[in-house]
Motif scaffolding. Structure first.
Motif, short mmCIF file in Angstrom:
data_model
loop_
_atom_site.label_atom_id
_atom_site.label_comp_id
_atom_site.label_asym_id
_atom_site.label_seq_id
_atom_site.Cartn_x
_atom_site.Cartn_y
_atom_site.Cartn_z
N PHE A 20 0.77 -1.07 0.05
CA PHE A 20 -0.11 -0.07 0.04
C PHE A 20 1.00 1.31 0.04
N SER A 21 1.96 1.19 0.77
CA SER A 21 2.56 2.46 1.08
C SER A 21 3.60 2.70 -0.38
N ARG A 23 2.87 1.67 -3.37
CA ARG A 23 2.30 1.35 -4.97
C ARG A 23 2.46 2.47 -5.70
N PRO A 26 -3.23 1.93 -8.44
CA PRO A 26 -4.12 1.26 -7.47
C PRO A 26 -4.02 -0.13 -7.25
N LYS A 203 -13.61 5.99 2.51
CA LYS A 203 -12.15 6.69 2.29
C LYS A 203 -11.57 7.85 2.97
N PRO A 209 -5.34 2.49 4.56
CA PRO A 209 -5.74 2.33 3.30
C PRO A 209 -7.42 1.56 3.03
N ASP A 232 -7.64 3.25 -2.49
CA ASP A 232 -6.17 2.82 -2.58
C ASP A 232 -6.09 1.53 -3.52
#
Length: 329
Positions: A20-21, A23, A26, A203, A209, A232
């Motif tokens: 997630f951090s 990427r 998406p 969100k 995320p 995300d």
């Protein structure tokens, strides 16, 4: 690899939170699907641009109490990464017990708060939990105290989004690591469009995320949802079941993908019912009505293979040789 007791060994897994951090786009995620999210299908979708794959929903109390259940419900290997195991539970003790057994083999533990089926509601699991945020908070807290992998929740929205906000805030207060939101209420049918507003709202109120689930049938659908909600990544269920190459940009399932599935299913061992149903879904938009009637009447793996060999030129031996050659190159 069949499920083994975690005291014996563990399998190194990808850090989902790092995904997630770091990427640069998406994330593409394959949803948990009862019966269908087994190991061969998980390996298949990874070949077609899927970043994270979930197991089917598994009953936590049965999983923790029965070695037979563990062997039947969850098998994995080094290629099955990152994988999130999804549990259905009605209390923190059952969930934490199951999570502790599975944690050495997975990248994350997910709590199903969205299954709308009547039997799940009656068992006080799935979408029932959307009306019991205290239980969900306790499940997250107890599970995180026992395992060192991320703990997430898969939720639906409420008709009144203020209830959804309160639900999310309670989960955040005990350290939920990420959230997947299905953009329908527990009483809405799958034929009704998802609420982009609801997914965007989750969100906006979250500090972790968020993935969006619902109505992802193409890469264009995924992009539209991300653009409209700021999430995300997106998760697909029905869409990726019909087209496992969805996230690779294919409009319908390419023949190569079908060959890949047959090869994997035969290699790992898959019962005829699941094998047949996966192929029925994959051919849904490419076979004529007459072809579908004939294909859907087949009941054994040999008869299915014979049909594919005769009508589509299936040659698994040649497929395997091509793949070996590609790996060597």
């Amino acid at each position: 690899m069949p499920f083994k007791d975690p005291s014996q060994r563990s399998i190194p897994r990808t850090d989902i939170m790092q995904l997630f951090s770091t990427r640069n786009r998406p994330l593409n995620v394959c949803a948990p699907m009862v019966r269908y999210s087994k190991l061969p299908f998980r390996e298949l979708v990874r070949r077609y641009n899927c970043d994270i794959v979930y197991t089917p929903m598994i009953l936590a109390d049965v999983f923790s109490a029965s070695n037979y259940s563990r062997e039947c419900e969850f098998s994995t290997n080094m290629l099955d990464d990152p994988v999130v195991i999804q549990f259905a539970a009605s209390n923190g003790v059952d969930l934490a017990n199951a999570a502790e057994l599975a944690a050495p083999y997975v990248s994350g533990i997910d709590i199903n708060c969205g299954c709308p089926q009547k039997w799940a509601i009656n068992e006080k699991i799935g979408a029932h939990l959307m009306s019991d945020p205290e239980s969900v908070r306790d499940m997250i807290r107890m599970t995180k105290a026992r395992v060192n992998v991320p703990c997430s929740i898969k939720i639906r929205i409420h008709k009144d989004l203020r209830e959804t906000e309160e639900f999310v805030k309670r989960a955040l207060s005990v350290g939920v690591d990420f959230i997947t939101v299905h953009g329908r209420t527990r009483r809405q049918k799958s034929t009704e469009p998802v609420s982009l507003e609801g997914m965007r709202f989750v969100k906006e109120v979250s500090t972790v995320p968020v993935l969006a689930n619902g109505d992802v049938f193409s890469i264009d659908d995924a992009k539209m949802i991300v653009d409209a909600t700021g999430v995300d990544g997106t998760m697909s269920a029905r869409g990726i079941l019909e087209n496992p190459a969805l996230f690779a940009g294919h409009k319908t399932t390419p023949w190569e993908c079908i060959e890949d599935y047959v090869d994997l299913a035969l290699s790992y061992g898959t019962n005829a019912f699941i094998f047949h149903h996966h192929l029925m879904y994959m051919f849904e938009n490419t076979m004529s009505n007459a072809e579908r009637r004939t294909f859907n009447s087949l009941t054994t793996i040999p008869s299915i293979l014979d049909y594919l060999e005769e009508h589509y030129g299936l040659d698994i031996a040649q497929k395997r040789n091509r793949r070996r050659t590609a790996i060597l190159i």
